[in-house]
Design a protein around this motif. Sequence first.
Motif, PDB file in Angstrom:
ATOM      1  N   UNK A  78       0.825  -1.211   0.000  1.00 45.85           N
ATOM      2  CA  UNK A  78       0.000   0.000   0.000  1.00 45.85           C
ATOM      3  C   UNK A  78       0.858   1.260   0.000  1.00 45.85           C
ATOM      4  N   UNK A  79       1.797   1.336   0.931  1.00 43.96           N
ATOM      5  CA  UNK A  79       2.636   2.530   1.039  1.00 43.96           C
ATOM      6  C   UNK A  79       3.573   2.693  -0.158  1.00 43.96           C
ATOM      7  N   UNK A  80       4.095   1.582  -0.661  1.00 45.74           N
ATOM      8  CA  UNK A  80       5.010   1.639  -1.794  1.00 45.74           C
ATOM      9  C   UNK A  80       4.282   2.162  -3.025  1.00 45.74           C
ATOM     10  N   UNK A  81       3.078   1.656  -3.269  1.00 50.32           N
ATOM     11  CA  UNK A  81       2.295   2.091  -4.430  1.00 50.32           C
ATOM     12  C   UNK A  81       1.858   3.544  -4.308  1.00 50.32           C
ATOM     13  N   UNK A  82       1.458   3.967  -3.114  1.00 53.00           N
ATOM     14  CA  UNK A  82       1.052   5.367  -2.921  1.00 53.00           C
ATOM     15  C   UNK A  82       2.195   6.316  -3.261  1.00 53.00           C
ATOM     16  N   UNK A  83       3.398   5.956  -2.881  1.00 52.43           N
ATOM     17  CA  UNK A  83       4.540   6.818  -3.149  1.00 52.43           C
ATOM     18  C   UNK A  83       5.079   6.651  -4.565  1.00 52.43           C
ATOM     19  N   UNK A  84       4.702   5.587  -5.245  1.00 51.92           N
ATOM     20  CA  UNK A  84       5.121   5.396  -6.629  1.00 51.92           C
ATOM     21  C   UNK A  84       4.326   6.317  -7.552  1.00 51.92           C
ATOM     22  N   UNK A  85       3.089   6.602  -7.183  1.00 55.38           N
ATOM     23  CA  UNK A  85       2.201   7.432  -8.009  1.00 55.38           C
ATOM     24  C   UNK A  85       2.212   8.868  -7.500  1.00 55.38           C
ATOM     25  N   UNK A  92       9.342   6.323  -0.501  1.00 57.20           N
ATOM     26  CA  UNK A  92       9.248   4.997  -1.111  1.00 57.20           C
ATOM     27  C   UNK A  92      10.475   4.156  -0.745  1.00 57.20           C
ATOM     28  N   UNK A  93      11.642   4.765  -0.766  1.00 61.39           N
ATOM     29  CA  UNK A  93      12.854   4.014  -0.408  1.00 61.39           C
ATOM     30  C   UNK A  93      12.876   3.677   1.077  1.00 61.39           C
ATOM     31  N   UNK A  94      12.356   4.573   1.923  1.00 61.00           N
ATOM     32  CA  UNK A  94      12.277   4.279   3.360  1.00 61.00           C
ATOM     33  C   UNK A  94      11.347   3.090   3.599  1.00 61.00           C
ATOM     34  N   UNK A  95      10.222   3.052   2.893  1.00 61.36           N
ATOM     35  CA  UNK A  95       9.275   1.939   3.014  1.00 61.36           C
ATOM     36  C   UNK A  95       9.954   0.644   2.585  1.00 61.36           C
TER      37      UNK A  95
END
Length: 114
Positions: A78-85, A92-95
Amino acid sequence: MAAKLIANLIIMGSGILGRAVLQAYRKALENANKTGVAHETINNMRRASKTMTEQEARQILGITEHSTWEEVMQKYDTLFEKNAKGGSFYLQSKVHRAKECLEAVYQKNNEGTA
């Protein structure tokens, strides 16, 4: 006349004190290098600045100590995708680093219980 004498004493005294501090610092470095403390300290500082703690990883992903690996992966996705868009590459790298940190923890825990 007295002011000039006092000024000269202050200047000479600070020069002597400066040399003594420099000598003490050099001796401390020399002793640290002999015992290996200096190298160990530098390595610990490098390691500490690059690694993420388990607690920090859990805070980033918003999970508890009792979360399952599936919950970790759901939060990660969820968090990775939110920061990808349109999000932050830094976040995203912290996640991603948080997931890597917890992955090692969960693998170690699974080996301990198996």
